[in-house]
Design a protein around this motif. Structure first.
Motif, PDB file in Angstrom:
ATOM      1  N   LEU A 154      47.775  31.364  29.208  1.00  0.00           N
ATOM      2  CA  LEU A 154      48.829  30.341  29.182  1.00  0.00           C
ATOM      3  C   LEU A 154      48.636  29.412  27.981  1.00  0.00           C
ATOM      4  CD1 LEU A 154      49.407  29.004  32.832  1.00  0.00           C
ATOM      5  CD2 LEU A 154      51.043  30.126  31.342  1.00  0.00           C
TER       6      LEU A 154
ATOM      7  N   LEU B  71      58.722  36.571  30.919  1.00  0.00           N
ATOM      8  CA  LEU B  71      58.386  37.364  32.101  1.00  0.00           C
ATOM      9  C   LEU B  71      57.029  38.046  31.933  1.00  0.00           C
ATOM     10  CD1 LEU B  71      61.831  38.938  33.062  1.00  0.00           C
ATOM     11  CD2 LEU B  71      60.481  37.299  34.375  1.00  0.00           C
TER      12      LEU B  71
ATOM     13  N   ILE C 223      54.459  36.893  30.208  1.00  0.00           N
ATOM     14  CA  ILE C 223      53.410  35.888  30.440  1.00  0.00           C
ATOM     15  C   ILE C 223      53.242  35.664  31.940  1.00  0.00           C
ATOM     16  CG2 ILE C 223      52.685  33.496  30.058  1.00  0.00           C
ATOM     17  CD1 ILE C 223      54.458  33.482  27.551  1.00  0.00           C
ATOM     18  N   VAL C 224      54.373  35.467  32.643  1.00  0.00           N
ATOM     19  CA  VAL C 224      54.295  35.206  34.084  1.00  0.00           C
ATOM     20  C   VAL C 224      53.585  36.366  34.791  1.00  0.00           C
ATOM     21  CG1 VAL C 224      55.632  34.865  36.198  1.00  0.00           C
ATOM     22  CG2 VAL C 224      56.369  33.771  34.083  1.00  0.00           C
TER      23      VAL C 224
ATOM     24  N   VAL D 103      49.721  36.323  33.960  1.00  0.00           N
ATOM     25  CA  VAL D 103      49.029  35.165  34.519  1.00  0.00           C
ATOM     26  C   VAL D 103      49.013  35.241  36.043  1.00  0.00           C
ATOM     27  CG1 VAL D 103      49.083  32.647  34.702  1.00  0.00           C
ATOM     28  CG2 VAL D 103      49.533  33.742  32.516  1.00  0.00           C
ATOM     29  N   LEU D 104      50.142  35.635  36.627  1.00  0.00           N
ATOM     30  CA  LEU D 104      50.205  35.765  38.077  1.00  0.00           C
ATOM     31  C   LEU D 104      49.219  36.821  38.565  1.00  0.00           C
ATOM     32  CD1 LEU D 104      51.762  34.741  40.540  1.00  0.00           C
ATOM     33  CD2 LEU D 104      53.405  36.562  40.210  1.00  0.00           C
TER      34      LEU D 104
ATOM     35  N   ASN E 191      45.794  35.327  38.547  1.00  0.00           N
ATOM     36  CA  ASN E 191      45.636  34.335  39.612  1.00  0.00           C
ATOM     37  C   ASN E 191      45.477  35.010  40.972  1.00  0.00           C
ATOM     38  OD1 ASN E 191      45.578  31.884  38.225  1.00  0.00           O
ATOM     39  ND2 ASN E 191      47.811  31.755  38.112  1.00  0.00           N
ATOM     40  N   LEU E 192      46.253  36.073  41.215  1.00  0.00           N
ATOM     41  CA  LEU E 192      46.135  36.803  42.482  1.00  0.00           C
ATOM     42  C   LEU E 192      44.755  37.438  42.602  1.00  0.00           C
ATOM     43  CD1 LEU E 192      49.596  38.618  42.719  1.00  0.00           C
ATOM     44  CD2 LEU E 192      48.746  36.834  44.242  1.00  0.00           C
TER      45      LEU E 192
ATOM     46  N   ASP F  69      42.090  34.671  43.212  1.00  0.00           N
ATOM     47  CA  ASP F  69      42.117  34.212  44.606  1.00  0.00           C
ATOM     48  C   ASP F  69      41.488  35.252  45.522  1.00  0.00           C
ATOM     49  OD1 ASP F  69      43.290  31.876  43.917  1.00  0.00           O
ATOM     50  OD2 ASP F  69      45.246  32.271  44.844  1.00  0.00           O
TER      51      ASP F  69
ATOM     52  N   ARG G  27      37.731  35.364  45.141  1.00  0.00           N
ATOM     53  CA  ARG G  27      37.106  34.205  45.791  1.00  0.00           C
ATOM     54  C   ARG G  27      36.951  34.486  47.280  1.00  0.00           C
ATOM     55  NH1 ARG G  27      40.575  29.349  45.203  1.00  0.00           N
ATOM     56  NH2 ARG G  27      39.711  29.203  43.117  1.00  0.00           N
TER      57      ARG G  27
ATOM     58  N   LEU H 210      51.934  29.758  43.947  1.00  0.00           N
ATOM     59  CA  LEU H 210      51.327  30.632  42.937  1.00  0.00           C
ATOM     60  C   LEU H 210      52.225  30.760  41.713  1.00  0.00           C
ATOM     61  CD1 LEU H 210      49.625  33.688  44.588  1.00  0.00           C
ATOM     62  CD2 LEU H 210      48.826  32.456  42.592  1.00  0.00           C
TER      63      LEU H 210
ATOM     64  N   SER I  84      51.678  29.930  37.652  1.00  0.00           N
ATOM     65  CA  SER I  84      51.684  31.045  36.708  1.00  0.00           C
ATOM     66  C   SER I  84      52.824  31.002  35.699  1.00  0.00           C
ATOM     67  CB  SER I  84      51.755  32.373  37.472  1.00  0.00           C
ATOM     68  OG  SER I  84      50.750  32.426  38.448  1.00  0.00           O
TER      69      SER I  84
ATOM     70  N   PRO J  78      54.704  29.506  32.705  1.00  0.00           N
ATOM     71  CA  PRO J  78      54.470  28.506  31.655  1.00  0.00           C
ATOM     72  C   PRO J  78      55.602  27.485  31.660  1.00  0.00           C
ATOM     73  CG  PRO J  78      54.875  30.688  30.694  1.00  0.00           C
ATOM     74  CD  PRO J  78      54.991  30.843  32.171  1.00  0.00           C
TER      75      PRO J  78
ATOM     76  N   TRP K 136      58.498  27.890  29.225  1.00  0.00           N
ATOM     77  CA  TRP K 136      59.455  28.958  29.516  1.00  0.00           C
ATOM     78  C   TRP K 136      60.396  28.554  30.651  1.00  0.00           C
ATOM     79  CZ3 TRP K 136      59.901  32.973  33.473  1.00  0.00           C
ATOM     80  CH2 TRP K 136      60.855  33.950  33.144  1.00  0.00           C
TER      81      TRP K 136
END
Lengths: 290, 316
Positions: free
Chosen positions: A223, A265, A267-268, A271-272, A275-276, A279, A282, B140, B144, B146, B149
């Motif tokens: 990001l 899209l 990037i999302v 990054v998503l 993150n998934l 998580d 963890r 979430l 995620s 940005p 955007w």
């Protein structure tokens, strides 16, 4: 080596397999892992899977909407957006991996030192960490990229340094928690030198939380690279990167909205997925989850 | 833990070394400059007189600690240097822009609290239902996507397609309060969305912890209605850590504001630092880093004070 001191090292691999088995049961984490792996493959295979040269301009094809020939449309100078998104994955993923590597390679040893040496070394390192954490990450990264000069390499250095304090803190906290455990006490009582205890007994046991943090930090780093490139401080044109593509695309938002859909899209999605995965890792490492 | 003044004094004392490190970092930035700093500090101006002036002003021929001492002395007196491009003092430049960014940050915080906290509570109270899953999914996504955007997409929808809101610009609240809110509606939502996600996740986990505590079981056993248990007992305790987190997040908003202001062309200090970067106006860049760090330290202090005030266990 005696049985007492060797026990935790012998247990570690079995632990890892158990964590993997638990991770596999988490659908969201596995989807994250699959999407991230797919992006790595696409980035590596960009020269073969990209339908066009990402730098090839064509003034007969300026700002054409998505079609059978150009699935993602073309940009303001007729370049193929799909090919640029595929090549742009390289800059983003490289930035994620390199900055987190910098943060871990400096942060973890400093955290080990801080937690292990205690005293004034610890005090000094903690004050430095406080100071670094007091400067909002993105602002510090912008300032560093500004003074170093805008380029992808400098952006990665700046992001790596701003991501580092979290790893110092985390490692130090883990070290403080682990060093009071019996097996470390035992290793010390047996006369193992501090360095050996730190590397053989402490480090393997604090790896899980560092791995979780590294995954989440990579999401943040991707990001941040996109943000710096969006501001013109990362990857320099004409080389493609998702952030710099968005920077240009926003000037054509009325005429060619597809130019801003796809890099965003991408990037999302990356990054998503991280993150998934973070998580999920963890939860998988959490002993309370059993 | 003692009285409030003693607590404040102790916290201020702890903040001092942090300030010192921040000063090293901000001063140290100029050591990253490749080549002769005097040449670069003079900017586009290649006039040897200007270069010589910069060399004298920053005492660049002196040892590094003398330069640092000089710089700290000036900063402590409120002199952050002069913008080589705008020919104005950095302090007054930042002062003028700070209010725009502060308004944006406060409005963003309102969005974040209004979305994040109710979503977190709902998610915890209705755990493992469709409500919980959707709130977590939105959370979430908030982490995620940005924000620059999201801003572009909102402009595309609300300004280009529907024509409801202005795509960019800023109007002073004193001249036109409604126009001001219309101009900041999208930017503050964009900036607040990330914080909303953080607040949602923390509220959820704090509520889950509290809802499993003994005193909640007691309250339920007394026969209190579930709504009352949640409102009177659980919420009050769960929100303590969330409030302090909120104050810290306000500091993070200052960083995020840089991008949001760039997307929506809002003349705040985020835009100031970006323009300064491209004009090689290094004193302004250093000034903005210093001021955001100070604001961050101050907000942390406020967060600690709130924690002290709302948490009776902290007082002896």
């Amino acid at each position: 080596m005696t049985a007492v001191a060797a026990a935790p090292a012998g247990e570690a691999p079995r632990d890892r397999f158990r964590a993997w088995r638990r991770l596999r049961r988490r659908k969201a984490a596995m989807v994250g892992l699959a999407v991230f792996a797919a992006f790595i493959l696409l980035a590596l295979a960009a020269p073969w899977v990209a339908p066009y040269d990402p730098l090839k301009t064509n003034f007969l094809l300026v700002r054409k909407p998505p079609s059978g020939l150009h699935w993602f449309g073309t940009d303001e100078i007729g370049r193929d957006v799909l090919s640029r998104v595929l090549w742009g994955a390289r800059a983003s993923l490289l930035a994620g991996v390199v900055s987190v590597t910098i943060a871990v390679a400096i942060g973890v040893p400093l955290g080990l030192l801080s937690g292990y040496a205690r005293g004034w070394v610890d005090g000094l390192l903690m004050r430095v960490t406080d100071g670094l954490l007091a400067c909002p990450g993105l602002i510090l990264a912008i300032a560093m990229a500004a003074f170093l000069g805008p380029s992808l390499t400098n952006a990665m250095i700046a992001i790596g340094i701003t991501a580092m304090p979290v790893f110092i803190r985390l490692t130090r906290g883990q070290v403080l928690a682990v060093t009071v455990e019996d097996y470390v006490e035992a290793a010390r009582a047996l006369g193992n030198p501090p360095m050996r205890i730190a590397l053989r007994h402490v480090l393997p046991n604090i790896l899980p939380p560092i791995l979780v943090q590294a995954t989440l930090a990579m999401a943040a780093a991707i990001l941040a690279e996109a943000a710096l490139s969006f501001l013109g401080l990362g990857q320099q044109p004409p080389a493609p990167s998702w952030g710099s593509m968005l920077n240009v695309a926003r000037n054509f938002i009325g005429q060619a909205p597809w130019m801003s859909w796809w890099p965003g899209l991408a990037i999302v999605a990356v990054v998503l997925s991280l993150n998934l995965l973070g998580d999920g890792l963890r939860d998988a490492f959490d002993p309370k989850e059993d | 833990m003692g009285s409030l003044p003693a607590y404040i004094a102790r916290r201020l004392l702890v903040a001092l070394p942090t300030l010192l490190v921040v000063s090293f970092i901000v001063f140290g930035l100029q050591l990253l400059l490749p080549g002769d700093p005097a040449l670069l500090l003079a900017g586009e101006d290649r006039d040897p007189e200007v270069i010589a002036y910069m060399r004298r002003l920053y005492r660049l021929d002196e040892p590094i600690w003398v330069q640092y001492g000089d710089w700290v002395l000036r900063v402590v007196q409120g002199d952050l240097g002069e913008s080589i491009r705008l020919k104005e003092s950095v302090g007054s430049l930042i002062g003028a822009k700070l209010w725009v960014t502060a308004e944006l940050a406060v409005l963003s915080m309102l969005w974040a609290v209004a979305i994040g906290i109710p979503a977190g509570i709902l998610s915890a109270v209705k755990r493992d239902t469709i409500w919980d899953w959707s709130a977590s999914a939105v959370g979430l996504a908030g982490l995620s996507i940005p924000n620059f955007w999201l801003g572009i997409m909102l402009i595309l929808f609300f300004s280009v397609e529907l024509g409801w809101l202005p795509a960019s610009g800023y109007v002073s609240p004193w001249e036109d309060p409604l126009g001001n809110l219309a101009a900041l509606a999208m930017p503050s939502f964009v900036l607040g969305s990330g914080v909303a996600a953080v607040l949602m996740r923390h509220t959820r986990s704090a509520m889950l912890t509290v809802l499993n505590a003994d005193y909640i079981r007691t309250a339920r056993a007394k026969g209190l209605a579930e709504k009352r248990v949640v409102r009177r007992h659980a919420l009050r305790n769960a929100l303590v850590p969330v409030v302090t987190l909120g104050a810290i997040q306000l500091g993070e908003l200052l960083g995020g504001a840089v991008l949001t202001e760039q997307v929506f062309s809002i003349p705040g200090f985020g835009k100031l630092i970006v323009d300064a970067v491209f004009n090689r106006d290094y004193a302004v860049v250093q000034g903005v880093v210093l001021v955001t760090a100070l604001a961050f330290i101050l907000l942390n202090l406020v967060a600690d004070l709130i924690y002290f005030l709302v948490n009776p266990r902290m007082r002896g």
